[in-house]
Design a protein around this motif. Structure first.
Motif, short mmCIF file in Angstrom:
data_model
loop_
_atom_site.label_atom_id
_atom_site.label_comp_id
_atom_site.label_asym_id
_atom_site.label_seq_id
_atom_site.Cartn_x
_atom_site.Cartn_y
_atom_site.Cartn_z
N LEU A 1 31.09 4.40 23.15
CA LEU A 1 30.97 3.40 24.21
C LEU A 1 29.98 3.76 25.32
O LEU A 1 29.27 2.87 25.81
CB LEU A 1 32.34 3.11 24.83
N PRO A 2 29.89 5.02 25.77
CA PRO A 2 29.00 5.33 26.89
C PRO A 2 27.56 4.84 26.74
O PRO A 2 27.00 4.27 27.69
CB PRO A 2 29.08 6.86 26.97
N PRO A 3 26.90 4.99 25.56
CA PRO A 3 25.53 4.46 25.44
C PRO A 3 25.46 2.95 25.61
O PRO A 3 24.48 2.43 26.16
CB PRO A 3 25.12 4.87 24.02
N VAL A 4 26.50 2.26 25.14
CA VAL A 4 26.54 0.80 25.29
C VAL A 4 26.66 0.43 26.76
O VAL A 4 25.95 -0.45 27.27
CB VAL A 4 27.71 0.20 24.48
N ILE A 5 27.56 1.10 27.47
CA ILE A 5 27.78 0.81 28.89
C ILE A 5 26.50 1.08 29.69
O ILE A 5 26.10 0.28 30.54
CB ILE A 5 28.94 1.67 29.42
N LYS A 6 25.85 2.18 29.41
CA LYS A 6 24.63 2.53 30.14
C LYS A 6 23.49 1.57 29.82
O LYS A 6 22.67 1.27 30.69
CB LYS A 6 24.24 3.97 29.81
N ALA A 7 23.44 1.09 28.59
CA ALA A 7 22.41 0.11 28.23
C ALA A 7 22.62 -1.18 29.02
O ALA A 7 21.65 -1.79 29.50
CB ALA A 7 22.44 -0.16 26.73
N ILE A 8 23.86 -1.60 29.16
CA ILE A 8 24.16 -2.82 29.93
C ILE A 8 23.80 -2.61 31.40
O ILE A 8 23.25 -3.51 32.05
CB ILE A 8 25.64 -3.20 29.78
#
Length: 412
Positions: A220-227
């Motif tokens: 999840l962290p890469p997804v959150i940071k991309a958003i």
């Protein structure tokens, strides 16, 4: 040359001969043009001719009262000229009629709207909503001014491929709708019989399976940071609503200000916008409230929380544009907006130990048994308020690289 071998010369009719023609008579005017008088004395012009395929045929040129002898001869001369070029006058007349009808109601947009109105009478609300979105956001922007009589498969193919790039399953439905719209045009006489679109195989084959989704907390962290890195404030907040609430992307894209109560942190979605046709309350986490208040200052008089750029008063952003934003920010084949629903259902169950019924109520899924349907009427609102806040806090902890120790609190 002996008189009996000389070709017979047919003299053109005089006005007096035409006026004196009696019921039942047929008078030759030359080169296949005839004046035919019916039993009631009505006089009309008829042209006999040989079709390009060698068969004999005739075509009417109008009544004598409306069409003078000179006008009938002129039109007959035009027809003979077309025949020399292999054009059958009957086919030419049909094409002319089709062209006139097309000029009135023959754009792709006009016939698509007729088709939609006709089909929507028997559709469920969700089908109607999806079809409307496909027309407004995917097909009409590129095809609306095309002539429905002339539009070709080659005109439609690039549009479908563009849709496929951002939403493969939507492209399949769009292809189906295009075929139905053209079939409707043929049935209405606005396009020649047999001229269906040839769209089979125009879309690349997509791997069958579930929506792309993140179902492991470690991913999840890469997804959150991309958003977090998305420049558009509208897209960023819309995607956070999808992530925090696990609402359907189409419902998020169409969010209206009059559906929100920021004081109680509740989003009341009307039945008309829900897949199951029931009103639905979605709790909002504390994290979303200041974001939504900031958007309110930007949207002005638009009724939409996420207004469309071209027509903010009447249109909202396209739900598929949100998945496109995810792809453009490095998340292609990692997650789509609809996949956030699987993210909540999987990770919140495994890491936060949320009861399945509470999760299903938040996702607004249909229930199988009468007991579960009874529970649905309560909507587990208190439990879901706790769920959504814990879920948002969990996401923030992941974003900040904090060590998350889930509180395995038993849901009611």
């Amino acid at each position: 040359m002996r008189p009996e071998l000389m070709p017979k010369v047919i003299r053109k009719l005089t006005d007096l001969e035409i006026k004196k023609a009696k019921p039942g008579e047929t008078k030759q005017d030359g080169k296949g043009l005839m004046l035919v008088v019916d039993a009631k004395g009505n006089k009309r012009w008829v042209l006999r001719y040989m079709r390009p395929d060698g068969r004999r045929n005739m075509i009417g040129l109008g009544s004598y009262i409306e069409v003078s002898a000179a006008a009938a001869r002129a039109e007959a001369a035009e027809i003979r000229g077309r025949l020399r070029n292999g054009i059958d006058p009957v086919d030419y007349r049909k094409a002319e009629k089709l062209e006139k009808q097309t000029a009135i109601r023959g754009t792709f947009k006009a016939i698509a709207e007729e088709w939609y109105s006709h089909k929507a009478k028997g559709w469920a609300k969700e089908t109607t909503r999806k079809a409307r979105e496909i027309l407004d956001y995917s097909l009409l922007p590129k095809l609306s001014i095309k002539s429905v009589a002339d539009i070709a498969s080659a005109d439609v193919k690039p549009v479908l491929l563009e849709i496929h790039e951002r939403a493969p399953m939507l492209a399949v439905k769009a292809r189906q709708y295009c075929g139905q719209i053209i079939s409707y045009a043929i049935q209405e006489g606005l396009r020649e019989d047999g001229r269906e679109l040839s769209l089979k195989g125009v879309l690349p084959k997509s791997a069958k399976g579930h929506y792309a989704a993140v179902t492991k907390s470690s991913d999840l962290p890469p997804v959150i940071k991309a958003i977090e890195g998305i420049e558009s404030i509208y897209s960023k907040v819309a995607l956070k609503v999808c992530l925090y609430t696990a609402s359907r992307p189409g419902v998020v894209a169409g969010m209206r200000w009059n559906e929100l109560n920021l004081d109680t942190r509740e989003w009341h979605v009307p039945a008309s916008r829900m897949k199951l046709g029931n009103d639905h309350i979605t709790p909002l986490p504390n994290q979303l409230i200041p974001m939504l208040k900031d958007l309110k200052a930007l949207t002005g008089d638009s009724p939409f929380v996420f207004p469309g750029l071209s027509d903010p008063m009447n249109k909202h952003i396209n739900r598929d544009s949100l998945s496109k934003v995810l792809r453009e920010n490095g998340l292609r084949n990692v997650v789509v907006t609809h996949g956030f629903r699987a993210t909540l259902r999987t990770i919140a169950r495994e890491r936060l130990r949320i009861h399945p019924d509470v999760l299903e109520a938040q996702l607004s899924h249909a229930k199988k048994g009468d007991v579960q349907k009874a529970y649905d009427r309560t909507q587990f609102l208190e439990e879901r308020q706790e769920l959504i806040q814990r879920w948002a806090d969990y996401i923030d902890a992941l974003k900040n690289d904090e060590i998350v120790v889930p509180l395995f609190k038993k849901s009611r």
